[in-house]
Design an enzyme around this catalytic site. Structure first.
Site, PDB file in Angstrom:
ATOM      1  N   THR A 214     -41.342  25.273 -13.266  1.00 12.73           N
ATOM      2  CA  THR A 214     -41.358  25.206 -14.744  1.00 12.73           C
ATOM      3  C   THR A 214     -42.634  25.821 -15.311  1.00 12.73           C
ATOM      4  O   THR A 214     -43.611  26.019 -14.586  1.00 12.73           O
ATOM      5  CB  THR A 214     -41.299  23.735 -15.246  1.00 12.73           C
ATOM      6  OG1 THR A 214     -42.518  23.081 -14.858  1.00 12.73           O
ATOM      7  CG2 THR A 214     -40.108  22.970 -14.686  1.00 12.73           C
TER       8      THR A 214
ATOM      9  N   TYR B  51     -61.093  21.009 -20.917  1.00 11.94           N
ATOM     10  CA  TYR B  51     -61.859  19.761 -21.066  1.00 11.94           C
ATOM     11  C   TYR B  51     -62.586  19.370 -19.786  1.00 11.94           C
ATOM     12  O   TYR B  51     -63.224  18.320 -19.753  1.00 11.94           O
ATOM     13  CB  TYR B  51     -61.016  18.618 -21.669  1.00 11.94           C
ATOM     14  CG  TYR B  51     -59.613  18.425 -21.165  1.00 11.94           C
ATOM     15  CD1 TYR B  51     -59.353  18.039 -19.857  1.00 11.94           C
ATOM     16  CD2 TYR B  51     -58.537  18.584 -22.039  1.00 11.94           C
ATOM     17  CE1 TYR B  51     -58.052  17.821 -19.419  1.00 11.94           C
ATOM     18  CE2 TYR B  51     -57.229  18.383 -21.602  1.00 11.94           C
ATOM     19  CZ  TYR B  51     -56.994  17.994 -20.295  1.00 11.94           C
ATOM     20  OH  TYR B  51     -55.720  17.786 -19.861  1.00 11.94           O
TER      21      TYR B  51
HETATM   22  C1  HXC Z   1     -49.040   5.645 -21.708  1.00 15.25           C
HETATM   23  C2  HXC Z   1     -47.718   6.109 -19.907  1.00 15.25           C
HETATM   24  C3  HXC Z   1     -47.125   7.189 -20.593  1.00 15.25           C
HETATM   25  C4  HXC Z   1     -47.567   7.463 -21.916  1.00 15.25           C
HETATM   26  C5  HXC Z   1     -46.215   7.052 -18.643  1.00 15.25           C
HETATM   27  N1  HXC Z   1     -47.120   6.067 -18.709  1.00 15.25           N
HETATM   28  N2  HXC Z   1     -46.207   7.762 -19.772  1.00 15.25           N
HETATM   29  N3  HXC Z   1     -48.661   5.346 -20.455  1.00 15.25           N
HETATM   30  N4  HXC Z   1     -48.517   6.653 -22.444  1.00 15.25           N
HETATM   31  N5  HXC Z   1     -47.070   8.461 -22.651  1.00 15.25           N
HETATM   32  C6  HXC Z   1     -47.407   5.076 -17.670  1.00 15.25           C
HETATM   33  C7  HXC Z   1     -46.182   4.277 -17.290  1.00 15.25           C
HETATM   34  O1  HXC Z   1     -45.970   3.197 -18.190  1.00 15.25           O
HETATM   35  C8  HXC Z   1     -46.572   3.788 -15.888  1.00 15.25           C
HETATM   36  O2  HXC Z   1     -47.474   2.712 -15.940  1.00 15.25           O
HETATM   37  C9  HXC Z   1     -47.366   4.963 -15.344  1.00 15.25           C
HETATM   38  O3  HXC Z   1     -47.798   5.725 -16.464  1.00 15.25           O
HETATM   39  C10 HXC Z   1     -46.516   5.855 -14.442  1.00 15.25           C
HETATM   40  O4  HXC Z   1     -45.374   6.246 -15.180  1.00 15.25           O
HETATM   41  P1  HXC Z   1     -44.029   6.734 -14.488  1.00 15.25           P
HETATM   42  O5  HXC Z   1     -43.133   7.243 -15.542  1.00 15.25           O
HETATM   43  O6  HXC Z   1     -43.534   5.703 -13.541  1.00 15.25           O
HETATM   44  O7  HXC Z   1     -44.652   7.904 -13.585  1.00 15.25           O
HETATM   45  P2  HXC Z   1     -44.036   9.165 -12.950  1.00 15.25           P
HETATM   46  O8  HXC Z   1     -42.529   9.106 -12.945  1.00 15.25           O
HETATM   47  O9  HXC Z   1     -44.737   9.348 -11.691  1.00 15.25           O
HETATM   48  O10 HXC Z   1     -44.398  10.331 -14.014  1.00 15.25           O
HETATM   49  C11 HXC Z   1     -45.690  10.836 -14.132  1.00 15.25           C
HETATM   50  C12 HXC Z   1     -46.048  11.145 -15.590  1.00 15.25           C
HETATM   51  C13 HXC Z   1     -44.980  12.033 -16.269  1.00 15.25           C
HETATM   52  C14 HXC Z   1     -47.426  11.818 -15.549  1.00 15.25           C
HETATM   53  C15 HXC Z   1     -46.156   9.843 -16.371  1.00 15.25           C
HETATM   54  O11 HXC Z   1     -45.380  12.369 -17.592  1.00 15.25           O
HETATM   55  C16 HXC Z   1     -44.698  13.305 -15.504  1.00 15.25           C
HETATM   56  O12 HXC Z   1     -43.887  13.298 -14.589  1.00 15.25           O
HETATM   57  N6  HXC Z   1     -45.354  14.424 -15.861  1.00 15.25           N
HETATM   58  C17 HXC Z   1     -45.209  15.717 -15.135  1.00 15.25           C
HETATM   59  C18 HXC Z   1     -45.311  16.918 -16.013  1.00 15.25           C
HETATM   60  C19 HXC Z   1     -46.458  16.933 -17.000  1.00 15.25           C
HETATM   61  O13 HXC Z   1     -47.063  15.899 -17.310  1.00 15.25           O
HETATM   62  N7  HXC Z   1     -46.728  18.122 -17.544  1.00 15.25           N
HETATM   63  C20 HXC Z   1     -47.798  18.309 -18.543  1.00 15.25           C
HETATM   64  C21 HXC Z   1     -48.916  19.086 -17.999  1.00 15.25           C
HETATM   65  S1  HXC Z   1     -49.886  19.652 -19.330  1.00 15.25           S
HETATM   66  P3  HXC Z   1     -46.980   1.167 -15.724  1.00 15.25           P
HETATM   67  O14 HXC Z   1     -48.248   0.384 -15.722  1.00 15.25           O
HETATM   68  O15 HXC Z   1     -46.081   0.865 -16.884  1.00 15.25           O
HETATM   69  O16 HXC Z   1     -46.280   1.146 -14.408  1.00 15.25           O
HETATM   70  C22 HXC Z   1     -51.520  19.459 -18.971  1.00 15.25           C
HETATM   71  C23 HXC Z   1     -52.580  20.105 -19.825  1.00 15.25           C
HETATM   72  C24 HXC Z   1     -52.392  19.931 -21.288  1.00 15.25           C
HETATM   73  O17 HXC Z   1     -51.870  18.886 -18.019  1.00 15.25           O
HETATM   74  C25 HXC Z   1     -53.443  20.587 -22.120  1.00 15.25           C
HETATM   75  C26 HXC Z   1     -52.796  21.233 -23.335  1.00 15.25           C
HETATM   76  C27 HXC Z   1     -53.691  21.932 -24.244  1.00 15.25           C
HETATM   77  P1  NAP Z   2     -45.242  21.671 -16.685  1.00 12.53           P
HETATM   78  O1  NAP Z   2     -44.188  22.683 -16.872  1.00 12.53           O
HETATM   79  O2  NAP Z   2     -44.948  20.253 -17.015  1.00 12.53           O
HETATM   80  O3  NAP Z   2     -45.782  21.804 -15.210  1.00 12.53           O
HETATM   81  C1  NAP Z   2     -46.114  20.726 -14.381  1.00 12.53           C
HETATM   82  C2  NAP Z   2     -45.378  20.891 -13.078  1.00 12.53           C
HETATM   83  O4  NAP Z   2     -45.878  19.946 -12.133  1.00 12.53           O
HETATM   84  C3  NAP Z   2     -43.880  20.653 -13.185  1.00 12.53           C
HETATM   85  O5  NAP Z   2     -43.192  21.727 -12.612  1.00 12.53           O
HETATM   86  C4  NAP Z   2     -43.634  19.389 -12.383  1.00 12.53           C
HETATM   87  O6  NAP Z   2     -42.371  19.464 -11.713  1.00 12.53           O
HETATM   88  C5  NAP Z   2     -44.792  19.428 -11.394  1.00 12.53           C
HETATM   89  N1  NAP Z   2     -45.168  18.089 -10.944  1.00 12.53           N
HETATM   90  C6  NAP Z   2     -45.500  17.028 -11.692  1.00 12.53           C
HETATM   91  N2  NAP Z   2     -45.739  15.970 -10.931  1.00 12.53           N
HETATM   92  C7  NAP Z   2     -45.576  16.364  -9.653  1.00 12.53           C
HETATM   93  C8  NAP Z   2     -45.687  15.711  -8.407  1.00 12.53           C
HETATM   94  N3  NAP Z   2     -46.008  14.434  -8.321  1.00 12.53           N
HETATM   95  N4  NAP Z   2     -45.437  16.424  -7.271  1.00 12.53           N
HETATM   96  C9  NAP Z   2     -45.103  17.745  -7.345  1.00 12.53           C
HETATM   97  N5  NAP Z   2     -44.990  18.412  -8.502  1.00 12.53           N
HETATM   98  C10 NAP Z   2     -45.218  17.722  -9.648  1.00 12.53           C
HETATM   99  O7  NAP Z   2     -46.530  22.048 -17.581  1.00 12.53           O
HETATM  100  P2  NAP Z   2     -47.392  23.396 -17.684  1.00 12.53           P
HETATM  101  O8  NAP Z   2     -47.862  23.465 -19.068  1.00 12.53           O
HETATM  102  O9  NAP Z   2     -46.675  24.543 -17.103  1.00 12.53           O
HETATM  103  O10 NAP Z   2     -48.667  23.041 -16.772  1.00 12.53           O
HETATM  104  C11 NAP Z   2     -48.985  23.809 -15.620  1.00 12.53           C
HETATM  105  C12 NAP Z   2     -50.461  23.637 -15.301  1.00 12.53           C
HETATM  106  O11 NAP Z   2     -51.251  24.163 -16.357  1.00 12.53           O
HETATM  107  C13 NAP Z   2     -50.892  22.195 -15.134  1.00 12.53           C
HETATM  108  O12 NAP Z   2     -51.877  22.112 -14.121  1.00 12.53           O
HETATM  109  C14 NAP Z   2     -51.512  21.862 -16.458  1.00 12.53           C
HETATM  110  O13 NAP Z   2     -52.446  20.807 -16.382  1.00 12.53           O
HETATM  111  C15 NAP Z   2     -52.195  23.192 -16.760  1.00 12.53           C
HETATM  112  N6  NAP Z   2     -52.509  23.386 -18.169  1.00 12.53           N
HETATM  113  C16 NAP Z   2     -51.537  23.668 -19.053  1.00 12.53           C
HETATM  114  C17 NAP Z   2     -51.876  23.898 -20.363  1.00 12.53           C
HETATM  115  C18 NAP Z   2     -50.841  24.267 -21.392  1.00 12.53           C
HETATM  116  O14 NAP Z   2     -51.195  24.417 -22.559  1.00 12.53           O
HETATM  117  N7  NAP Z   2     -49.582  24.430 -21.021  1.00 12.53           N
HETATM  118  C19 NAP Z   2     -53.214  23.811 -20.781  1.00 12.53           C
HETATM  119  C20 NAP Z   2     -54.189  23.510 -19.839  1.00 12.53           C
HETATM  120  C21 NAP Z   2     -53.829  23.303 -18.534  1.00 12.53           C
HETATM  121  P3  NAP Z   2     -41.524  18.147 -11.356  1.00 12.53           P
HETATM  122  O15 NAP Z   2     -41.532  17.295 -12.568  1.00 12.53           O
HETATM  123  O16 NAP Z   2     -40.212  18.682 -10.954  1.00 12.53           O
HETATM  124  O17 NAP Z   2     -42.257  17.528 -10.192  1.00 12.53           O
END
Ligand code: HXC
Ligand code: NAP
Length: 282
Positions: A19, A148
């Site tokens: 993704t 950050y």
């Molecule tokens: C507060 C939260 C929450 C939220 C989950 N939790 N979402 N707490 N606010 N919005 C809590 C849950 O209640 C739980 O705690 C714990 O976190 C784990 O949640 P799960 O859903 O069981 O975890 P999991 O299925 O492992 O999912 C992980 C995740 C989820 C991080 C919570 O969002 C995910 O799968 N994300 C993957 C993709 C992603 O995040 N992409 C963004 C990257 S962007 P409790 O105590 O209730 O058990 C990035 C840079 C951005 O990194 C910068 C942009 C400029």
């Molecule tokens: P994204 O599409 O949500 O990418 C995150 C990816 O991580 C997903 O493909 C997800 O796939 C995988 N992932 C999450 N948890 C995982 C786990 N436990 N094991 C294996 N894979 C896992 O978001 P994105 O914006 O492209 O982010 C990509 C990278 O860029 C990240 O490191 C993010 O912190 C960084 N970044 C993004 C931005 C932005 O503006 N987009 C800014 C700064 C930094 P599954 O859910 O299928 O596991």
């Protein structure tokens, strides 16, 4: 600038490669001749991205894997080796993140993000690093962090802590493993619209627009811009770049820091009036 065969002979393992930015890098690296192995938790995005690469004539394979689980990571590395040969490049792109006031976080919420970002990066780096050292083979690691890491940020504290740890890992191992021919670098992206990030850290359209307006270039990043930087950093052309972190954010984090940067909001006609007043005082 990017010759078609730039990544020929490289096998590139990308976590979270199904993704967003991971997918963009995977597709671009394949265009440049790299063999691509994708690893993440969900099957569907991995399959679709691998199919897209193959349709365009590239080589790709995938395995599901939760990077928090070291045994699963080792299995994915073994799957990559048997499908495409031992990876020569690792891109630690997988991440978890969400915005939340820190006092509302549960310990498990913190552990979840740190587990994916910091432990996951360590697991993949350790698994492949050991392979490379044992096989006396060079390697390159690219870690995706965030701006950050320089400033910290409220409301994303687990991610800020974990990404700062990843940067420390990058710099530490760049020195420790240079003797094995292993390079480690990082990219700190600014805002790049992806479904994964936007749905978790951009809470509303208004916030998005405010974010864009406050950006010095008044725009977000384009996926190909990041993918091209990543292609350069993992390529042999960047062979002497080690332990660095390149920011790609159009100047966004600096705009937040400079104490007079809000003067960007001053319209030109007001500058004209100020200048006129200054000259008339002479
Ligand atoms: C507060 C939260 C929450 C939220 C989950 N939790 N979402 N707490 N606010 N919005 C809590 C849950 O209640 C739980 O705690 C714990 O976190 C784990 O949640 P799960 O859903 O069981 O975890 P999991 O299925 O492992 O999912 C992980 C995740 C989820 C991080 C919570 O969002 C995910 O799968 N994300 C993957 C993709 C992603 O995040 N992409 C963004 C990257 S962007 P409790 O105590 O209730 O058990 C990035 C840079 C951005 O990194 C910068 C942009 C400029
Ligand atoms: P994204 O599409 O949500 O990418 C995150 C990816 O991580 C997903 O493909 C997800 O796939 C995988 N992932 C999450 N948890 C995982 C786990 N436990 N094991 C294996 N894979 C896992 O978001 P994105 O914006 O492209 O982010 C990509 C990278 O860029 C990240 O490191 C993010 O912190 C960084 N970044 C993004 C931005 C932005 O503006 N987009 C800014 C700064 C930094 P599954 O859910 O299928 O596991």
């Amino acid at each position: 600038m990017f010759q078609p065969g730039l990544l020929k002979g490289q096998t590139i393992l990308i976590t979270g490669g199904g993704t967003g930015l991971g997918r963009a890098m995977a597709v671009r690296f394949a265009e440049l001749g790299g063999r691509i192995f994708l690893a993440a938790r969900r099957e569907e995005p991995l399959r679709e991205t691998a199919e897209e690469i193959k349709k365009k004539g590239g080589e790709a394979a995938w395995a599901t894997c939760d990077v928090r689980d070291f045994a699963a990571v080792e299995k994915a590395v073994a799957a990559a080796k048997s499908a495409l040969g031992r990876p020569t490049v690792l891109v630690n792109n997988a991440a978890g993140n969400f915005v939340c006031p820190t006092e509302r976080l549960s310990p498990n919420a913190f552990a979840s993000v740190v587990g994916i970002v910091l432990h996951g990066t360590f697991h993949c780096t350790l698994a492949l690093g050991r392979e490379w050292i044992q096989a006396k083979q060079p390697g390159a690691v690219l870690n995706i962090v965030a701006t950050y890491v320089w400033t910290g940020s409220g409301f994303v504290v687990p991610s800020a802590c974990a990404k700062a740890g990843v940067l420390a890992l990058t710099r530490s191992l760049a020195v420790e493993w240079a003797r094995y021919g292993i390079r480690l670098n990082a990219i700190a992206p600014g805002p790049f619209p992806t479904e994964g990030a936007w749905s978790r850290v951009i809470p509303s359209k208004d916030f998005e627009e405010q974010h864009r307006r406050r950006h010095p270039m008044q725009r977000f990043g384009r996926h190909e811009e990041l993918a091209n930087l990543a292609a350069f950093l993992i390529s042999p052309q960047a062979g002497y770049i080690n332990g660095d972190c390149i920011t790609i954010d159009g100047g966004q984090w600096l705009r937040q820091g400079g104490q007079f940067n809000d003067l960007l909001d001053v319209p030109q006609h007001l500058w004209d009036e100020l200048e006129k007043a200054r000259r008339s005082r002479k």
